[in-house]
Scaffold this motif. Structure first.
Motif: not given
Length: 394
Positions: A119-128
């Protein structure tokens, strides 16, 4: 990657831990709900988590539960506590977690298992944070519209069920009743078995075993039990036959005004056929052709879906594994028969509610599709949101 969206791992934005074993009770007087993989499973006198998300860890893995009050997180869950509320909007990240389909990150042992490490290594891209809040507001407005529509459907279906029971046994404006095998009905009504006013047909066994052949290019839909809803035909996963075969088996061909009634499994549903040369009955389906001078098909189809018929299904059921009514038994089902004019009025009232339900179901389907599209576009940055963009969903 979008230039103004930032890369994160889940461990960057959450403190991730495992829940703990606890004794729990079904006693609702205890203060704190206990959460397992699927959700609340009981109560406990203590809490160990109060703000963030619980994720199903074992068995029903990947289920996401937003928590905003003290609970006990059992050892079947993982706890996710947001580390910085100035970077992450809780409502936004809930949509992200649901879209990730966390089940696919589970390891397969005796049963699926989602580990902290995975779970910890799941990558995300997030806006402001501001864009997150705006996206969450838009998606929440769609969810609220979905919930409102579901509530309307549920309430209208309850009204329809109650009204059907009243109209199909008490009628409209009657004051005098007589006692019958199905209960009290108006004195002016008749009570008859289906065999006295309708022809009931099924696909013969030898026809199915020796003649029947499906054809993906066929033009005639062969209706099976799970294609039959409550006076609606469900066209997902249909079988087809050729028009030539349908004409050869004309006894079981369906015409406008016929009623389809499953005899095995999904008994208790029925459909009035509205078109010629489009449908045929498949195995385990009965075709009922009524004498319209005695009973209108649009009235009979509602009787066949009512409690009056469901009680007789139980009475004539021939199987302990799944409901099964023989055609000979179906012919003996009792049906209350008002005068034709009253049949027409009763049908009109019930159909108006059915139409309202169908309109709301269509709206619900459109809203669900809209939400799926918005999530796909908004949560990936394919569609950008300006701060002053309206949040209202029409």
């Amino acid at each position: 990657m979008l230039n103004d969206w930032k890369d994160f791992l889940l461990e960057d934005i959450f403190n991730i831990s495992s829940g703990k074993t606890s004794k729990y009770s079904k006693d609702t007087s205890l203060m704190y709900p206990v959460y397992g993989s699927n959700g609340p499973i009981g109560s406990f006198s203590e809490s160990n988590f109060e703000d963030g998300f619980l994720i199903g860890r074992v068995g029903a893995v990947g289920f996401v539960h937003k928590i905003s009050h003290p609970v006990w997180a059992s050892d079947n869950t993982l706890t996710l506590e947001i580390t910085d509320n100035l970077v992450i909007d809780k409502n936004f990240i809930q949509y992200v977690l649901n879209r990730l389909n966390l089940k696919k990150y589970a390891t397969t042992t005796a049963q699926p298992l989602l580990t902290q490490k995975n779970l910890k290594k799941i990558a995300l891209q997030l806006p402001s944070i501001m864009e997150q809040q705006k996206i969450a507001a838009i998606l929440t407005s769609v969810d609220e519209a979905i919930e409102k529509t579901e509530a309307i459907i549920e309430q209208t279906e309850k009204v329809k069920k109650g009204l059907m029971q009243e109209l199909l046994t008490k009628g409209i404006g009657h004051t005098k009743f007589k006692n019958t095998e199905i209960g009290d009905i108006p004195v002016k009504w008749n009570l008859s078995i289906i065999d006295s006013f309708a022809k009931v047909t099924r696909l013969a066994g030898y026809e199915y075993s020796e003649v029947w052949q499906t054809d993906t290019n066929g033009s005639i839909i062969a209706l099976r039990g799970y294609n039959i809803g409550e006076n609606e035909i469900k066209l997902k996963d249909v079988e087809k036959i050729t028009e030539e075969l349908s004409q050869r088996l004309v006894r079981s061909k369906l015409f406008k005004g016929d009623i389809v009634f499953p005899c095995v499994g999904t008994i208790g549903k029925a459909v009035l056929i509205e078109e010629n040369d489009k449908y045929h009955i498949n195995q385990n389906i009965a075709k009922i052709t009524a004498d319209k001078k005695i009973i209108l098909p649009e009235f009979l189809v509602h009787v066949l879906m009512s409690d009056v018929t469901k009680k007789q299904i139980i009475k004539f059921n021939t199987s302990s594994s799944q409901p099964n009514v023989l055609v000979g038994s179906l012919r003996q089902f009792l049906v209350p028969i008002p005068p034709v004019d009253e049949q027409r009025k009763i049908s009109s009232v019930i159909n108006s509610l059915a139409t309202k339900i169908n309109i709301e179901k269509d709206r619900l389907e459109r809203l669900i599709i809209m939400k799926q599209g918005l999530m796909q576009n908004l949560l990936t940055g394919k569609r950008r949101i300006k701060v002053d963009e309206p949040e209202v969903v029409s």
